[in-house]
Design a protein around this motif. Structure first.
Motif, short mmCIF file in Angstrom:
data_model
loop_
_atom_site.label_atom_id
_atom_site.label_comp_id
_atom_site.label_asym_id
_atom_site.label_seq_id
_atom_site.Cartn_x
_atom_site.Cartn_y
_atom_site.Cartn_z
N CYS A 20 5.96 -2.12 -10.03
CA CYS A 20 4.90 -1.84 -9.07
C CYS A 20 4.17 -3.11 -8.70
O CYS A 20 3.81 -3.33 -7.54
N LEU A 21 3.94 -3.95 -9.68
CA LEU A 21 3.22 -5.19 -9.40
C LEU A 21 4.05 -6.10 -8.50
O LEU A 21 3.53 -6.70 -7.57
N ALA A 22 5.33 -6.19 -8.76
CA ALA A 22 6.16 -7.09 -7.97
C ALA A 22 6.26 -6.64 -6.53
O ALA A 22 6.18 -7.44 -5.61
N ALA A 23 6.41 -5.33 -6.33
CA ALA A 23 6.63 -4.84 -4.97
C ALA A 23 5.33 -4.49 -4.28
O ALA A 23 5.18 -4.68 -3.08
N LEU A 41 -14.30 -17.22 -8.45
CA LEU A 41 -12.98 -17.07 -7.84
C LEU A 41 -12.93 -15.77 -7.05
O LEU A 41 -13.34 -14.72 -7.54
N VAL A 42 -12.40 -15.84 -5.82
CA VAL A 42 -12.38 -14.68 -4.93
C VAL A 42 -11.02 -14.56 -4.26
O VAL A 42 -10.45 -15.55 -3.81
N ARG A 43 -10.51 -13.33 -4.19
CA ARG A 43 -9.35 -13.00 -3.38
C ARG A 43 -9.85 -12.36 -2.08
O ARG A 43 -10.49 -11.33 -2.09
N ARG A 44 -9.54 -12.96 -0.94
CA ARG A 44 -9.93 -12.40 0.34
C ARG A 44 -8.98 -11.26 0.69
O ARG A 44 -7.78 -11.45 0.86
N GLY A 45 -9.52 -10.05 0.82
CA GLY A 45 -8.69 -8.92 1.18
C GLY A 45 -8.29 -8.97 2.64
O GLY A 45 -9.06 -9.40 3.49
N PRO A 46 -7.08 -8.52 2.97
CA PRO A 46 -6.64 -8.51 4.36
C PRO A 46 -7.35 -7.41 5.14
O PRO A 46 -7.77 -6.40 4.57
N ASP A 47 -7.47 -7.59 6.45
CA ASP A 47 -8.07 -6.56 7.31
C ASP A 47 -7.00 -5.53 7.64
O ASP A 47 -6.45 -5.48 8.74
N GLU A 48 -6.72 -4.70 6.65
CA GLU A 48 -5.68 -3.68 6.76
C GLU A 48 -6.17 -2.38 6.14
O GLU A 48 -7.10 -2.37 5.33
N GLU A 49 -5.51 -1.30 6.51
CA GLU A 49 -5.71 -0.04 5.81
C GLU A 49 -4.82 -0.05 4.56
O GLU A 49 -3.88 -0.83 4.45
N ALA A 50 -5.12 0.83 3.62
CA ALA A 50 -4.33 0.93 2.40
C ALA A 50 -2.89 1.28 2.74
O ALA A 50 -2.61 2.11 3.61
N SER A 51 -1.96 0.64 2.03
CA SER A 51 -0.54 0.90 2.24
C SER A 51 0.22 0.61 0.95
O SER A 51 -0.31 -0.02 0.03
N ALA A 52 1.47 1.06 0.90
CA ALA A 52 2.30 0.73 -0.25
C ALA A 52 2.52 -0.77 -0.36
O ALA A 52 2.63 -1.32 -1.46
N ALA A 53 2.55 -1.46 0.77
CA ALA A 53 2.80 -2.90 0.76
C ALA A 53 1.64 -3.68 0.15
O ALA A 53 1.86 -4.69 -0.52
N ASN A 54 0.39 -3.22 0.38
CA ASN A 54 -0.76 -3.98 -0.15
C ASN A 54 -1.38 -3.34 -1.38
O ASN A 54 -2.34 -3.89 -1.94
N ALA A 55 -0.85 -2.20 -1.83
CA ALA A 55 -1.34 -1.53 -3.04
C ALA A 55 -2.85 -1.28 -2.99
O ALA A 55 -3.52 -1.29 -4.01
N ASN A 56 -3.39 -1.05 -1.79
CA ASN A 56 -4.83 -0.87 -1.57
C ASN A 56 -5.62 -2.10 -1.97
O ASN A 56 -6.82 -2.03 -2.23
N GLY A 57 -4.96 -3.25 -2.01
CA GLY A 57 -5.65 -4.51 -2.31
C GLY A 57 -6.25 -5.10 -1.05
O GLY A 57 -5.82 -6.15 -0.58
N ALA A 80 -2.33 -1.25 -9.91
CA ALA A 80 -1.45 -2.38 -9.63
C ALA A 80 -2.23 -3.58 -9.13
O ALA A 80 -1.98 -4.72 -9.55
N ASP A 81 -3.21 -3.36 -8.25
CA ASP A 81 -4.04 -4.46 -7.75
C ASP A 81 -4.86 -5.05 -8.89
O ASP A 81 -5.02 -6.27 -9.00
N GLY A 82 -5.40 -4.19 -9.75
CA GLY A 82 -6.17 -4.69 -10.89
C GLY A 82 -5.33 -5.48 -11.87
O GLY A 82 -5.77 -6.49 -12.42
N GLN A 83 -4.08 -5.05 -12.09
CA GLN A 83 -3.18 -5.80 -12.97
C GLN A 83 -2.90 -7.19 -12.39
O GLN A 83 -2.84 -8.18 -13.12
N TRP A 84 -2.73 -7.24 -11.07
CA TRP A 84 -2.54 -8.54 -10.44
C TRP A 84 -3.77 -9.41 -10.65
O TRP A 84 -3.66 -10.59 -11.00
N LEU A 85 -4.97 -8.85 -10.44
CA LEU A 85 -6.19 -9.62 -10.60
C LEU A 85 -6.35 -10.13 -12.03
O LEU A 85 -6.68 -11.30 -12.25
N ARG A 86 -6.09 -9.27 -12.99
CA ARG A 86 -6.23 -9.71 -14.39
C ARG A 86 -5.27 -10.86 -14.71
O ARG A 86 -5.65 -11.83 -15.37
N ALA A 87 -4.05 -10.76 -14.22
CA ALA A 87 -3.09 -11.84 -14.45
C ALA A 87 -3.55 -13.14 -13.80
O ALA A 87 -3.41 -14.23 -14.38
#
Length: 312
Positions: A20-23, A41-57, A80-87
């Protein structure tokens, strides 16, 4: 669901998360964490709606690093987004993650909390957040599971410490963080945070920049909240959506303008006897070219404004 039970279930599910994290977080990974101030440290979220591609990130998320501890400032939009952030945080520091702040109830800001349960952090939220999650969390979880799958969506994680209208102060080690609960505005559980060391304000979704705002609380309350944000004296901020860092007063201007037009033209529609449907098609349409995702959110904003203002 209680904190301990949620932690056990998520840790048991962790073996299933790698794919899930990889895809699922390709968009998030490509963005990465940017240091917008020393230790922030900040991750800028994209201007998108939630999708499988962005994992609601899709929200701006990140962390603040002190001498002794790390604070997560919104844990992401899914497990999945939280796991990415923690890593990503672990790539920058091995200091203990002792605090996770959930700024409000919307899933793009809180559904990544489960990724941090293994750290046994204090999870902070507005004093109304627990009730909001109890009312909405199961619905949000089902929606995310339908979009991402059960393992990547995660579970509802309630706060372990409620922040009230009087400031709560955390010390990360020579770095004090001040948190305060705001009255109903963007939502009914908006939490605002200030990092004293950098002077950065974290208003979360009380501040949208470039992306159409979403009204889920009180229009008049949101305008009052913007005045309160200005009164903090902070010069720079990390908005909930938009650039990772902005000049606060300049960024508030367009949002205040939109909300003011929304208020004034909705009042005019009500005074003219227009129906809600008529108001949706006419109110504040001059703003359409100024906001990403305008068509996705504006109609609902007019609906919320209409329901609020018809009882003035």
């Amino acid at each position: 669901m209680q904190y301990g039970m949620a932690r056990r279930r998520l840790l048991q599910a962790g073996i299933c998360l790698c794919g899930c994290l990889a895809a699922g977080t390709a968009a998030a990974v490509s963005a990465g964490l940017v240091e917008v101030a020393p230790g922030v440290l900040v991750r800028r979220g994209p201007d998108e709606e939630a999708s499988a591609a962005n994992a609601n990130g899709i929200a701006n998320i990140g962390c603040i690093i002190g001498d002794d501890a790390v604070l997560v400032t919104d844990p992401g939009g899914s497990l999945a987004d939280g796991q990415w952030l923690r890593a990503e945080i672990r790539r920058h520091t091995d200091r203990p993650i002792r605090h996770v702040v959930m700024s409000h109830v919307h899933p793009d800001h809180c559904f990544g909390a489960g990724a941090f349960l293994q750290d046994v952090p204090e999870i902070l939220g507005h004093y109304r957040l627990g009730a909001a999650l109890a009312a909405r969390g199961e619905y949000y979880q089902r929606q995310l599971a339908d979009l991402l799958g059960d393992a990547a969506a995660g579970l509802v994680v309630p706060p372990t410490l409620a922040v009230g209208e009087e400031e709560t102060v955390l010390d990360l080690g020579n770095r004090r963080i001040r948190l305060v609960a705001y009255a109903t505005a963007h939502s009914d559980c908006d939490l605002v945070m200030l990092d004293e060391t950098s002077g950065l304000l974290f208003p979360a979704d009380l501040l949208f920049v470039g992306r159409a705002p979403s009204l889920d609380g009180s229009l008049s309350g949101w305008l009052a909240a913007l005045d309160r944000l200005r009164a903090t004296g902070a010069m720079r901020a990390v908005p909930g959506h938009g650039p990772a860092i902005v000049e606060l007063d300049r960024a508030i201007g367009p949002l205040a303008h939109y909300l003011t037009i929304l208020r004034d033209e909705t009042r005019a529609a009500l005074a003219a006897g227009r129906t809600m449907e008529e108001a949706i098609s006419t109110v504040a349409m001059t703003e359409r070219d100024h906001w990403a995702l305008f068509d996705d959110y504006h109609g609902r904003n007019v609906t919320q404004a209409y329901k609020e203002l018809e009882w003035e």
